[in-house]
Scaffold this active site. Structure first.
Site, PDB file in Angstrom:
ATOM      1  CG  HIS A 144      -0.124   0.360   2.811  1.00  0.00           C
ATOM      2  ND1 HIS A 144      -0.098  -0.956   3.116  1.00  0.00           N
ATOM      3  CD2 HIS A 144      -0.255   1.309   2.988  1.00  0.00           C
ATOM      4  CE1 HIS A 144       0.121  -0.558   4.202  1.00  0.00           C
ATOM      5  NE2 HIS A 144       0.167   1.328   4.501  1.00  0.00           N
ATOM      6  CG  ASP A 177      -0.007  -3.939   2.903  1.00  0.00           C
ATOM      7  OD1 ASP A 177       0.753  -3.409   1.800  1.00  0.00           O
ATOM      8  OD2 ASP A 177      -0.519  -3.586   3.858  1.00  0.00           O
ATOM      9  CB  SER A 260       3.269   1.824   6.555  1.00  0.00           C
ATOM     10  OG  SER A 260       2.097   1.945   6.743  1.00  0.00           O
TER      11      SER A 260
END
Length: 415
Positions: A144, A177, A260
């Site tokens: 993402h 992910d 992230s």
């Protein structure tokens, strides 16, 4: 106590994961959103888009109960105002010596191998973190973080010394992910890959160190412990991508939007996880940020996926070939649906579940040594295995408990 779900104006639909994944599937006649309101996400901002910090926020539903079984759904967090600048930390020209096994010593060794990632396609962008995977310029991060640059967008990485380089996407795995990008021209720069640890060997209470760029503040180091193991977490970018699932490491090290894709290190400085999601009070009207509930993809899984992406450009998923109920709430198991709204078979003919004797309506209550309480928990557990693995399954049919052995199938690529 259970957390309240997001309000109606905060909800947005997710794409339904493919049935062959054993992913949650809505029953016939129901909307294609695999998660109802307790598993919802903020909708994307309208153009012109602001740059979003690249962090999924796991919304723990009422399924986070005593005993450590639960899950959550994530969303990308919109920044407060304007484009966030990637602010490099000043490491100082004369650093004070610290023992190499101290937090300061571990951070000093790791920071040169952690990068801030800027991804965009003109309409939208994101800021996240990654880390050096090998000397050939491969960087591991979250899908993402780089998804907006996957189809001809711009991708740059900035090291702790302020030097930045163009990069390209090597491969992305929406379901896991995980993504791998590559610096296109190292310009003679020598890279020092971070050492890989063993996420299967960590224990609750072990020390953790998270490094990343929260809110664009590159080179931020925080510490904590492993708070829980095997935490099922389901998340989505809120932009129409397929849901991702992880059997996460939970940590109380401070993780915020922008962390992230960054490394979660152990007390020896080895990578044990990829920081990916947080539980946030944003679902209850507060501002998104750390409340001590962070989730990382175990590095044993992330490294396997990354190597598949480097070798073949596509992820490889283990599958059972059946669709299960989509509800995120804790139930008595993961039920195989009786029918699907797209007309596909709930149990794929000739697939692993069919060969193992499973039928529509069966409720899977145990997968291997793990008790299953919901569809997302089942999928998170499936993806800790590899295609070809044999797994003992316990399920309920007509009120009777039964057991079988299933050999996991394989699927390449995202759909």
């Amino acid at each position: 106590p259970p957390l309240s779900p997001p309000t109606a104006e905060h909800t947005a639909a997710f794409h339904q994961p493919p049935a062959a994944f054993a992913a949650p599937a809505p029953a016939a006649g129901q909307p294609g959103d695999p998660y109802s309101s307790p598993w919802a996400a903020f909708p994307p901002p309208t153009p012109p888009k602001k740059r979003r910090s690249g962090l999924l926020v796991a919304i723990a539903a009422a399924t986070l109960i005593a005993g450590g079984i639960g899950g959550g759904v994530g969303y990308l967090v919109a920044d407060g105002d304007g484009e966030p600048a990637s602010v490099a930390s000043d490491l100082g020209s004369e650093s004070v010596a610290r023992p190499p096994d101290s937090v300061a010593g571990i951070a000093d060794a790791a920071l040169p191998s952690v990068v801030t990632i800027e991804a965009g396609n003109g309409a939208e962008g994101s800021t996240g973190t990654g880390f050096v995977y090998d000397e050939q310029g491969h960087i591991m991060t979250n899908n993402h973080v780089v998804a907006s640059a996957a189809n001809g967008g711009n991708l740059t990485v900035t090291f702790s010394d302020g030097e930045n380089y163009d990069a390209e996407v090597v491969g992305r795995a929406e379901g896991y992910d995980v993504a791998v990008i590559r610096i296109t021209d190292l310009e003679g720069r020598d890279l020092a890959p971070l050492p890989m640890g063993d996420s299967d060997a960590v224990a609750v209470g072990d020390a953790t160190i998270a490094i990343g760029a929260p809110f664009g503040l590159s080179g931020t180091v925080t510490t904590g412990i492993i708070s829980a193991m095997d935490r099922p977490v389901a998340s989505s970018d809120g932009q129409g991508g397929s849901a991702s699932y992880m059997n996460a490491l939970q940590t109380d090290a401070s993780i915020n939007p922008g962390n992230s894709g960054g490394p979660l290190l152990d007390g020896d400085g080895a990578v044990i996880g990829v920081n990916s999601a947080i539980q946030s009070t944003a679902s209850m009207g507060g501002e998104a940020g750390s409340i001590g509930l962070g989730f990382a993809i175990p590095i044993n899984q992330a490294e396997r996926v990354a190597q598949d992406l480097i070798d073949g450009g596509e992820p490889i998923y283990p599958i059972i070939g059946a669709s299960v109920e989509s509800g995120g709430q804790v139930t008595n198991g993961a039920q195989i649906v009786e029918s699907t709204n797209d007309g596909s078979e709930p149990v794929v003919a000739g697939g692993p579940a069919a060969e193992a004797g499973l039928q529509p309506g069966d409720v899977i209550t145990r997968f291997g040594d793990r008790v299953i309480d919901s569809g997302p928990t089942l999928i998170s557990q499936i993806w800790t295995y590899q295609p070809g693995d044999s797994v003992d399954i316990t399920y309920q049919r007509d009120g009777q408990e039964r057991t079988t052995t299933l050999v996991l199938g394989e699927r390449m690529g995202d759909q």
